[in-house]
Design an enzyme around this catalytic site. Structure first.
Site, PDB file in Angstrom:
ATOM      1  N   TYR A  47       0.816  -1.211   0.000  1.00 46.15           N
ATOM      2  CA  TYR A  47       0.000   0.000   0.000  1.00 46.15           C
ATOM      3  C   TYR A  47       0.853   1.267   0.000  1.00 46.15           C
ATOM      4  CZ  TYR A  47      -3.821  -3.144   1.504  1.00 46.15           C
ATOM      5  OH  TYR A  47      -4.739  -4.158   1.609  1.00 46.15           O
ATOM      6  N   HIS A 105       0.205 -11.627   1.673  1.00 42.36           N
ATOM      7  CA  HIS A 105      -0.805 -10.789   1.003  1.00 42.36           C
ATOM      8  C   HIS A 105      -1.491 -11.537  -0.144  1.00 42.36           C
ATOM      9  CE1 HIS A 105      -1.672  -6.317  -0.110  1.00 42.36           C
ATOM     10  NE2 HIS A 105      -2.727  -7.073  -0.299  1.00 42.36           N
TER      11      HIS A 105
END
Length: 273
Positions: A47, A105
């Site tokens: 992110y 992830h």
């Protein structure tokens, strides 16, 4: 709403997702959410906002023990040394001495899952993450991690909302007592104009989004992490906890089409089973 207890941690059922929140806006959003009462913050190395999340946590003045922080290792870093390097960088940016949950992830087609899980388990043993887990894992990958490797998986974070069913994954996770954490729980805003949800919302003095969120949170072993940058949206998501859906509402939601997967990166998504 009671948290979900999993592998030694208490996971608040409603968290703040931070994907695509950047810079000062990210810092303000996270600090504001903590001020409103959020105690579950979700970020990831991919992110690019861990530093801002860390700044917001520090500025909030909240006791570390009162906050749950999740971050994740990107699929390109799933070799033992690369995981450690990524983890060290995440912790430094977050300005924390530990995270509560560290996730893979996305799975990688070339990863050695045993080595990946062994590395995560060592980080847990060292007290640098309180628990470990996965995201975007299929039932076959979960089975490999849980049954063959014996990894103490604390959650599987997947896309889940009223327009995408996750029956198989949910059934497997429930059989093992592992929570599902729903990302994109509001279907990237696609449910806002859904007439069925609007109608249910009107009945309860709620929005379509609040109905969709409460539908998720009413389910056993499900948490949700909607992204919300504005205080009004953050508060609206908290207020969804006060909505009470009935059997007729649930039947109407169950009749919606549930094949709308919105996050499916062709380059590295697994073969969904």
């Amino acid at each position: 709403m009671e948290p979900l207890y999993t592998k030694g941690i208490a996971l608040p059922r409603l968290g703040l997702g931070t994907f695509r929140l950047q810079g000062d806006g990210c810092r303000a959003a996270v600090e504001g959410a903590i001020g409103l009462g959020y105690r579950h913050i979700d970020t990831a190395e991919m992110y690019g906002n861990e530093a801002e999340v860390g700044d917001a946590i520090q500025a909030s003045g909240i006791k570390r023990a009162d906050l749950h922080v999740t971050t994740k290792v990107w699929h390109e870093n799933l070799a033992p040394d690369a995981i450690r390097k990524a983890f060290d960088a995440s912790l430094a940016k977050l300005k924390l001495d530990h995270v509560d949950l560290y996730l893979v992830h996305w799975p990688s087609k070339t990863m050695q899952l045993g080595a990946v899980m062994e590395t995560l388990m060592k980080l847990k043993d060292e007290g640098r993450t309180r628990a470990i887990g996965v995201a975007n894992f299929t039932v076959s990958l979960l089975r490999q991690a849980v049954e063959e490797i014996g990894a103490p998986i604390a959650c599987n974070q997947v896309e889940y909302h009223v327009l995408l069913e996750q029956t198989k994954v949910l059934a497997y996770l429930r059989s093992k007592g592992i929570p599902l954490v729903a990302y994109c729980p509001l279907a990237q805003g696609k449910i806002t104009d859904n007439e069925v949800l609007q109608k249910i919302g009107a009945k309860h003095g709620a929005s379509a989004a609040q109905v969709a969120l409460k539908w998720l949170l009413d389910q056993d072993n499900v948490a949700a992490i909607p992204k919300a940058s504005r205080a009004e949206s953050q508060q609206a998501n908290l207020d969804a906890l006060n909505v009470t859906l009935d059997d007729a509402d649930r039947a109407a939601i169950a009749a919606l089409p549930t094949n709308q997967r919105l996050v499916n990166p062709a380059a590295f998504a697994p073969d969904w089973d």
